[in-house]
Design an enzyme around this catalytic site. Sequence first.
Site, PDB file in Angstrom:
ATOM      1  N   LYS A  77       0.352  -1.251   0.021  1.00  0.00           N
ATOM      2  CA  LYS A  77       0.057   0.103  -0.102  1.00  0.00           C
ATOM      3  C   LYS A  77       1.205   1.365   0.498  1.00  0.00           C
ATOM      4  CE  LYS A  77      -3.883   1.781   2.575  1.00  0.00           C
ATOM      5  NZ  LYS A  77      -4.516   1.562   3.617  1.00  0.00           N
ATOM      6  N   SER A 152      -9.505   1.339   2.592  1.00  0.00           N
ATOM      7  CA  SER A 152      -8.240   1.707   1.772  1.00  0.00           C
ATOM      8  C   SER A 152      -7.574   1.408   0.845  1.00  0.00           C
ATOM      9  CB  SER A 152      -7.968   3.641   2.490  1.00  0.00           C
ATOM     10  OG  SER A 152      -7.339   2.890   3.944  1.00  0.00           O
ATOM     11  N   SER A 176     -10.468  -1.528   6.891  1.00  0.00           N
ATOM     12  CA  SER A 176      -9.441  -1.219   5.553  1.00  0.00           C
ATOM     13  C   SER A 176      -8.518  -2.049   4.745  1.00  0.00           C
ATOM     14  CB  SER A 176      -8.481   0.045   5.573  1.00  0.00           C
ATOM     15  OG  SER A 176      -9.397   1.147   5.494  1.00  0.00           O
TER      16      SER A 176
END
Length: 464
Positions: A77, A152, A176
Amino acid sequence: MIKMAIKELVDGYRSKRFSPVEITKDYLKQIKAADRTFNIFITVTEEIALNQAEIAERKVMAGDGLDILQGVPFSYKDSIDTKGIRTTNGSLVDKNRIPSKDAKVIKILNDVGAVNLGKTNMYEYAFGITSDNPFYGPVRNPWDTRLTAGGSSGGSAAAVAANLCMGSIGTDTAGSIRVPSSCCGVVGLKPTYGLIDMKGITPLSWSLDHAGPIARNVTDLALVMEALTNKPFGKSCIPDIKGMRVGIPKQHFNERIAVEIRQIYHKAVLEFERLGAVLVEIDLPFAAEALGVASTVATAEVGYVHKDRMKSSINLYSDGAKKVFKTSQSISSFSYIEAMNKREKMSHQLTELYNYIDVIVTPTLPAIPTEIGANEVQFPEEREDVEDCMIRFTCLFNITGHPTLSIPCGLTDKSIPVGLQIIANHHREDLLLRAAFTYEQTALLDFYSKRDMIFSNEIKEGGD
């Protein structure tokens, strides 16, 4: 297209059936073919990946012992610092930011031989539960590109689902990791709070933030956890849950829920019972307060985290981020402290339940993934804000810090994945993995075959 588990890959290197450089080149080719459609990566690190693969290959040729993730293709990420590699946080503020150090989690995985294919797309600074990024474009769900991949950590989950890497590391503040894992049909784990070091990861809410792995199956997930913690989680993959006490909540997790998800969840619960688990109804009356507590804590803390950036770069944030900051400034110290006190009480109440049960099983999401850009979810009785809806079943366990895993449990009539959430007591990731592995071995082999077939065809067509 490469179709194997992590252990099978590393064993193949040892026997010289294939090489780390060949595998890395194949994955880079798959990314090039597919990412025009899915918009998963912000930065592809081809040169670095090939260099790391060459190091692994030299170890293979020299007959040296291979580390647990030697030559295994990973993604990260884009809120996780990578030395010498652009780390944008999905923002314009940090679009040219190049960290001078690796985050602790990156250092650990580098040390055990993982290959970094690139940095994945995400919601701006992880502010939201979709991956609708206004600067880098939305991550598209590989199962249906009209739909959100969740967020996310949407890029991480989508990359794993589409087999553009074998594992990824995401972050989870209210869901997330688990939300996009559910949306994309992969396995994602939010470990016990504090188990995975957050150093070098841009915070959203330090009280609620967790880092954790996303993988294509439970055995891969266990190996990544083993690498991250130096604990023998691979031994937890035992297909036996006879006598395991599985808590089934009486309320909250069966309210305002899509009919198909309710049906698929019920089928999964019956499968646990068929496998020998003992189903125990449990009361979670405090779960209804979780959304409000999580919102207060996270919103208050995010304003503080970004106070310096706001002073110098407020115009570079999206309108959505500016709205979050405005709300943050309106939260009183009284409200924040009250929320933190409720958090402590909730954690104690949930922990008490584990005197009578081993794990809890719930749906991961109350609704099917929405179309990209949607702001609301429609239930028969009402509409609900998409951000609230998507974290309604997940955020409680960020508040309490209990380890939580999302695993696929079926497909809707339109072939969209549905996730099952399993929750254990603090530091009992071993029970999560055993429960998930047992369920996987009897209920998910056809699901995995279908996933492989779908994405093999999509990537092949993308490269034509």
